[in-house]
Design a protein around this motif. Structure first.
Motif, mmCIF file in Angstrom:
data_model
loop_
_atom_site.group_PDB
_atom_site.id
_atom_site.type_symbol
_atom_site.label_atom_id
_atom_site.label_comp_id
_atom_site.label_asym_id
_atom_site.label_seq_id
_atom_site.Cartn_x
_atom_site.Cartn_y
_atom_site.Cartn_z
ATOM 1 N N THR A 180 0.829 -1.215 0.000
ATOM 2 C CA THR A 180 0.000 0.000 0.000
ATOM 3 C C THR A 180 0.861 1.262 0.000
ATOM 4 O OG1 THR A 180 -0.124 -0.101 2.403
ATOM 5 C CG2 THR A 180 -1.917 -1.138 1.169
ATOM 6 N N GLU A 181 2.164 1.097 0.043
ATOM 7 C CA GLU A 181 3.073 2.238 0.027
ATOM 8 C C GLU A 181 3.909 2.196 -1.247
ATOM 9 O OE1 GLU A 181 4.953 -1.285 1.659
ATOM 10 O OE2 GLU A 181 3.222 -0.219 2.432
ATOM 11 N N PHE A 182 4.658 3.259 -1.505
ATOM 12 C CA PHE A 182 5.544 3.278 -2.659
ATOM 13 C C PHE A 182 6.582 2.173 -2.518
ATOM 14 C CE2 PHE A 182 4.210 6.731 -5.188
ATOM 15 C CZ PHE A 182 3.662 7.683 -4.333
ATOM 16 N N VAL A 183 6.980 1.633 -3.642
ATOM 17 C CA VAL A 183 7.935 0.532 -3.670
ATOM 18 C C VAL A 183 9.292 1.060 -4.118
ATOM 19 C CG1 VAL A 183 8.511 -1.638 -4.817
ATOM 20 C CG2 VAL A 183 6.139 -1.157 -4.169
ATOM 21 N N ILE A 184 10.313 0.677 -3.392
ATOM 22 C CA ILE A 184 11.678 0.955 -3.800
ATOM 23 C C ILE A 184 12.230 -0.368 -4.331
ATOM 24 C CG2 ILE A 184 13.987 1.616 -3.053
ATOM 25 C CD1 ILE A 184 12.625 3.338 -0.882
ATOM 26 N N PRO A 185 12.492 -0.456 -5.641
ATOM 27 C CA PRO A 185 12.966 -1.713 -6.221
ATOM 28 C C PRO A 185 14.247 -2.199 -5.562
ATOM 29 C CG PRO A 185 12.297 -0.208 -7.953
ATOM 30 C CD PRO A 185 12.298 0.584 -6.666
ATOM 31 N N GLY A 186 14.390 -3.511 -5.494
ATOM 32 C CA GLY A 186 15.627 -4.097 -5.011
ATOM 33 C C GLY A 186 15.482 -5.055 -3.847
ATOM 34 N N GLU A 187 14.267 -5.389 -3.474
ATOM 35 C CA GLU A 187 14.096 -6.351 -2.379
ATOM 36 C C GLU A 187 14.680 -7.709 -2.756
ATOM 37 O OE1 GLU A 187 12.925 -6.041 0.829
ATOM 38 O OE2 GLU A 187 13.052 -3.919 0.324
ATOM 39 N N THR A 188 14.496 -8.091 -4.034
ATOM 40 C CA THR A 188 15.080 -9.325 -4.546
ATOM 41 C C THR A 188 15.677 -9.034 -5.918
ATOM 42 O OG1 THR A 188 13.083 -10.064 -5.694
ATOM 43 C CG2 THR A 188 13.337 -10.744 -3.373
ATOM 44 N N LYS A 189 16.602 -9.863 -6.329
ATOM 45 C CA LYS A 189 17.217 -9.704 -7.641
ATOM 46 C C LYS A 189 16.169 -9.842 -8.747
ATOM 47 C CE LYS A 189 21.147 -11.520 -10.246
ATOM 48 N NZ LYS A 189 22.225 -12.525 -10.189
ATOM 49 N N LEU A 190 15.310 -10.861 -8.644
ATOM 50 C CA LEU A 190 14.284 -11.075 -9.653
ATOM 51 C C LEU A 190 13.304 -9.910 -9.692
ATOM 52 C CD1 LEU A 190 12.819 -12.702 -11.803
ATOM 53 C CD2 LEU A 190 11.764 -14.055 -9.944
ATOM 54 N N GLY A 191 12.878 -9.447 -8.528
ATOM 55 C CA GLY A 191 11.963 -8.307 -8.481
ATOM 56 C C GLY A 191 12.573 -7.067 -9.114
ATOM 57 N N ALA A 192 13.849 -6.825 -8.855
ATOM 58 C CA ALA A 192 14.524 -5.664 -9.440
ATOM 59 C C ALA A 192 14.618 -5.792 -10.959
ATOM 60 C CB ALA A 192 15.916 -5.505 -8.826
ATOM 61 N N ARG A 205 6.383 -7.614 -7.482
ATOM 62 C CA ARG A 205 5.965 -7.639 -6.086
ATOM 63 C C ARG A 205 5.831 -9.084 -5.608
ATOM 64 N NH1 ARG A 205 7.205 -3.681 -7.862
ATOM 65 N NH2 ARG A 205 9.051 -4.543 -6.868
ATOM 66 N N ASN A 206 5.365 -9.964 -6.484
ATOM 67 C CA ASN A 206 5.283 -11.383 -6.139
ATOM 68 C C ASN A 206 6.682 -11.926 -5.874
ATOM 69 O OD1 ASN A 206 5.280 -14.400 -6.979
ATOM 70 N ND2 ASN A 206 3.122 -13.925 -6.617
ATOM 71 N N ALA A 207 7.625 -11.589 -6.745
ATOM 72 C CA ALA A 207 9.002 -12.047 -6.571
ATOM 73 C C ALA A 207 9.624 -11.501 -5.297
ATOM 74 C CB ALA A 207 9.838 -11.634 -7.785
ATOM 75 N N ASP A 208 9.200 -10.306 -4.905
ATOM 76 C CA ASP A 208 9.726 -9.694 -3.686
ATOM 77 C C ASP A 208 9.117 -10.276 -2.419
ATOM 78 O OD1 ASP A 208 11.412 -8.051 -5.098
ATOM 79 O OD2 ASP A 208 10.157 -6.263 -4.926
ATOM 80 N N GLY A 209 8.207 -11.222 -2.559
ATOM 81 C CA GLY A 209 7.641 -11.885 -1.384
ATOM 82 C C GLY A 209 6.197 -11.591 -1.121
ATOM 83 N N GLY A 210 5.513 -10.943 -2.057
ATOM 84 C CA GLY A 210 4.100 -10.624 -1.872
ATOM 85 C C GLY A 210 3.190 -11.752 -2.309
ATOM 86 N N LEU A 211 3.621 -12.977 -2.058
ATOM 87 C CA LEU A 211 2.840 -14.145 -2.450
ATOM 88 C C LEU A 211 1.639 -14.311 -1.548
ATOM 89 C CD1 LEU A 211 2.836 -16.726 -4.244
ATOM 90 C CD2 LEU A 211 4.118 -17.834 -2.425
ATOM 91 N N THR A 212 0.472 -14.461 -2.170
ATOM 92 C CA THR A 212 -0.735 -14.777 -1.407
ATOM 93 C C THR A 212 -0.768 -16.275 -1.218
ATOM 94 O OG1 THR A 212 -1.857 -12.893 -2.396
ATOM 95 C CG2 THR A 212 -3.254 -14.572 -1.398
ATOM 96 N N LEU A 213 -0.518 -16.723 -0.012
ATOM 97 C CA LEU A 213 -0.359 -18.150 0.247
ATOM 98 C C LEU A 213 -1.602 -18.968 -0.084
ATOM 99 C CD1 LEU A 213 1.720 -17.964 3.519
ATOM 100 C CD2 LEU A 213 2.526 -18.394 1.203
ATOM 101 N N SER A 214 -2.775 -18.408 0.104
ATOM 102 C CA SER A 214 -3.994 -19.179 -0.147
ATOM 103 C C SER A 214 -4.211 -19.421 -1.636
ATOM 104 C CB SER A 214 -5.217 -18.446 0.424
ATOM 105 O OG SER A 214 -5.369 -17.174 -0.217
ATOM 106 N N LYS A 215 -3.550 -18.649 -2.506
ATOM 107 C CA LYS A 215 -3.753 -18.792 -3.941
ATOM 108 C C LYS A 215 -2.598 -19.489 -4.628
ATOM 109 C CE LYS A 215 -7.381 -16.006 -4.087
ATOM 110 N NZ LYS A 215 -8.437 -15.650 -4.923
ATOM 111 N N GLY A 216 -1.459 -19.576 -3.983
ATOM 112 C CA GLY A 216 -0.468 -20.092 -4.814
ATOM 113 C C GLY A 216 0.814 -20.552 -4.449
#
Length: 177
Positions: free
Chosen positions: A110-122, A166-177
């Motif tokens: 819900t906040e601004f994203v600064i790229p770089g949490e993960t290599k794939l996400g970046a 965002r999914n690569a950075d860890g925003g995985l919804t566990l109930s869906k996937g």
């Protein structure tokens, strides 16, 4: 006897021109060449992300490959504007399907994203920003009228890449996937 290999460099572009299918020789500063360069850069960054995703997320790798194939069809529309469209409503549906699929599997911040949490996400964020630039140039070159589905696809492509990052950075919804 060794087989003669085709040349890698024709040297025909040394004069500042290039060949587009069906257009003859045009200047390398032509807006179409500029758009094609950005689309090529976007697919290259998507390819980089896809190579990183192969060991991490096969579903994402498959989605990214489909998006790369879509970008090649869009490049066909840009290179050969006088031809029938290579992209159409089915391609918009393809991107919309990817968008909904990854949106359903990802919790978005819900906040601004600064790229770089993960290599794939970046990597996906770089691909997203390049696709945004390609979209701006598509519109500036008149493709919003000539090939509206191509512009729709590139517009939504950046949304898919944002959500995938965002999914690569860890925003995985566990109930869906």
């Amino acid at each position: 006897m060794s087989e003669k290999k085709p040349p890698v460099s024709t040297r025909k572009g040394d004069d500042g021109t290039t060949t587009l299918m069906g257009s003859g020789r045009i200047g390398k500063d032509d807006p179409r060449v500029d758009v094609l360069g950005d689309l090529d850069e976007a697919t290259s960054f998507i390819g980089l992300a896809r190579s990183e995703s192969l060991g991490l997320n096969q579903d994402l790798a498959a989605t990214l490959l489909e998006l790369q194939r879509l970008l090649y069809r869009i490049m066909g529309d840009v290179a050969m504007p006088q031809e029938d469209n290579f992209t159409g409503p089915e391609d918009v549906k393809l991107v919309d399907g990817a968008l909904e699929n990854w949106r359903g599997r990802t919790d978005l911040p819900t906040e601004f994203v600064i790229p770089g949490e993960t290599k794939l996400g970046a990597m996906l964020d770089v691909a997203r920003s390049v696709s945004r630039r390609a979209e701006r140039k598509l519109v500036a070159a008149g493709y919003a009228t000539a090939h509206p589905d191509a512009v729709r696809c590139v517009n939504r492509l950046s949304d898919v890449l944002y959500i995938a990052a965002r999914n690569a950075d860890g925003g995985l919804t566990l109930s869906k996937g």
